[in-house]
Design an enzyme around this catalytic site. Structure first.
Site, mmCIF file in Angstrom:
data_model
loop_
_atom_site.group_PDB
_atom_site.id
_atom_site.type_symbol
_atom_site.label_atom_id
_atom_site.label_comp_id
_atom_site.label_asym_id
_atom_site.label_seq_id
_atom_site.Cartn_x
_atom_site.Cartn_y
_atom_site.Cartn_z
ATOM 1 N N HIS A 166 0.920 -1.188 -0.117
ATOM 2 C CA HIS A 166 0.025 -0.159 0.531
ATOM 3 C C HIS A 166 1.223 1.113 0.295
ATOM 4 O O HIS A 166 2.278 1.712 0.478
ATOM 5 C CB HIS A 166 -0.995 0.076 1.301
ATOM 6 C CG HIS A 166 -1.975 1.191 1.120
ATOM 7 N ND1 HIS A 166 -1.511 2.461 1.582
ATOM 8 C CD2 HIS A 166 -3.052 0.941 0.753
ATOM 9 C CE1 HIS A 166 -3.208 3.053 1.689
ATOM 10 N NE2 HIS A 166 -3.873 2.360 0.789
ATOM 11 N N SER A 169 -8.504 -14.767 -0.184
ATOM 12 C CA SER A 169 -8.656 -13.850 -0.377
ATOM 13 C C SER A 169 -10.358 -13.474 -0.680
ATOM 14 O O SER A 169 -10.395 -14.742 -1.385
ATOM 15 C CB SER A 169 -7.711 -12.813 -1.435
ATOM 16 O OG SER A 169 -8.039 -11.354 -1.753
#
Length: 480
Positions: free
Chosen positions: A199, A401
């Site tokens: 990120h 995920s």
């Protein structure tokens, strides 16, 4: 003292300033406190005026709407017209929110929540100043809720109450900024290592703290490449390592192998010279309930973990949770007499409402409630992957995920409608608890219909996403 005043007057060139008029009233109200609005759309050119070209940044994302703030008329309090006008604006805005929520797929926010019981608290200015574990002079706070939430997460990540420190942050980025800052304070000359799929807030931290940063390559899945990680560590054996480990990357939802990262550090001689921050913004709360998932635990040599509260938990305002070891925080904290507390957070004032919202939903759902929601998300994510693949669309879903990655739609209007997050040739849908099978079916049906127009029913080739998703996940003419 008089002589010093004369000197000041001369230095500031105040000798020629006109005195205030005798009828000057310092309590008088200025009739027009605001300057007139400037029309920045017009510019002078060759003695005339022409319309100024708007500077475009990331073209399709330019925000063009504006609800202007206007000054009330003198009789507004009597007529109530302003209140009626504002009520109509808010009503239209609410309808807009309802419509946009129906087509919300690309960003990891759980919109399935109901906090009606907390409406009674909106009239209070709740501010959690200073250290959550030290009482401040400010009495309108929610630290008792904050510490209760922190205890819950400390148990989740296996850290004893007398061994942890943490606080409720204003967002996931603040948790990352704090985690990296603690690592830098523990190892002032440490080098920050983060994968390329990390990120952006981690690289922001490197810039803010003036840290040397090494970007580590990733596998096709988005997971950190520990072979490249090892090579970069060996180039800087003389300096400690501060590592960001992703518990779910932003775009592909990849989970870095924490155990392999630790093993790599030990194999390269960094036994007691590393600090690991785990960015679990979305999946940090999902991973404990996924079978075969690598365990995030403070029984392992990690330094901090952060998660977002407005993502999987489902809080209506941005917030997060940051947990670190108590032994580390003393290097960062400073006593503040004004607060009758100590400062160890990134921000000064903190949203005191957020801990109450988190406390409320943790009590309602508990571990078993979150486990059910995780199972639902993973099941629906696999359903979406199957629907897309059956439609001939290149798609990838990491095993741990709920982020389904696929080839980027050709039409920007379609992307905006469904609020898809895109990067290069790929886009993704993050399947959250509020995403139903019915919504996924509607999305896929519309995508199939649009693709028939974009690619002229197969006569035009769809994009190749082998480099982003792997050959096995690409369904273009070459790899399909």
């Amino acid at each position: 003292m008089a002589e010093s005043v004369e000197v000041i007057v001369k230095e500031l060139n105040l000798e020629n300033v006109d005195p205030l008029p005798e009828d000057f009233d310092p309590t008088a109200i200025i009739k027009d406190p605001l300057p007139p609005l400037a029309d920045d759309t017009l510019v002078a050119e060759n003695g005339g005026v022409k319309k100024k070209e708007r500077e475009i940044v990331l073209g399709r994302n330019v925000h063009t709407m504006c609800l202007e703030v206007t000054e009330p008329d003198a009789d507004d309090e009597v007529t109530g017209e302003r209140e009626a006008f504002m009520a109509s604006v808010l009503a239209r805005y609410r309808r807009s929110l309802l419509e946009r929520t129906k087509h919300h797929l690309g960003y990891p926010y759980n919109l399935d929540f109901d906090y009606g019981a907390l409406g009674q608290l909106q009239h209070f200015s709740i501010n959690n100043l200073g250290d959550p574990f030290i009482e401040s002079n400010y009495g309108v706070h929610s630290r008792q809720f904050e510490v209760g939430v922190l205890d819950w997460f400390a148990r989740l990540w296996e850290l004893e109450k007398n061994e942890y420190w943490g606080y409720i942050t204003n967002c996931g980025t603040e948790g990352n900024l704090h985690g990296i800052l603690v690592g830098r304070e523990v190892f002032p000359d440490g080098i920050l290592y983060a994968s390329r799929d990390t990120h952006y807030s981690i690289f922001k931290a490197a810039r803010m703290y003036r840290m040397e940063c090494e970007k580590v390559n990733t596998l096709t899945s988005g997971e950190i490449d520990c072979v490249d990680f090892k090579a970069k560590l060996l180039c800087h054996k003389d300096k400690p390592a501060i590592i960001n480990v992703n518990i779910g990357t932003t775009v592909k939802g990849a989970v870095d192998d924490l155990d392999l990262v630790i093993k790599t550090l030990e194999e390269t001689g960094f036994h007691d010279r590393f600090y690991i921050h785990c960015d679990g913004a979305l999946f940090g709360l999902m991973m404990p309930f996924v079978k075969r998932a690598p365990k995030v635990s403070f029984k392992k040599p990690i330094g901090s973990v952060s998660v977002s509260g407005h993502k999987f938990v489902g809080c209506p305002m941005p917030c997060g949770v940051q947990i670190t070891r108590l032994e580390h925080i003393n290097a960062l904290s400073r006593d503040v007499e004004y607060l009758a507390s100590r400062d160890a957070t990134i921000m000064g004032s903190r949203n005191g409402h957020a801990p109450i919202f988190l406390w409320y939903t943790l009590n309602r759902k508990g571990y078993k409630g979150f486990q059910k929601e995780v199972q639902k998300c993973l099941r629906n994510a696999h359903y979406l992957k199957g629907r897309l693949r059956d439609a001939g669309i290149g798609v990838m879903l990491n095993e741990l995920s709920s982020t389904v990655v696929f080839e980027r739609p050709h039409d920007e209007e379609f992307i905006r409608k469904w609020q898809l997050a895109c990067q290069g040739n790929i886009a993704h849908v993050v399947v959250m608890p509020n995403i139903t099978v019915e919504k996924l079916d509607k999305f896929v049906s519309e995508l199939i219909e649009k693709r028939a127009m974009w690619y002229n029913n197969g006569t035009v080739q769809s994009p190749c996403v082998a480099s982003e998703l792997g050959k096995e996940n690409c369904l273009c003419n070459l790899h399909g």
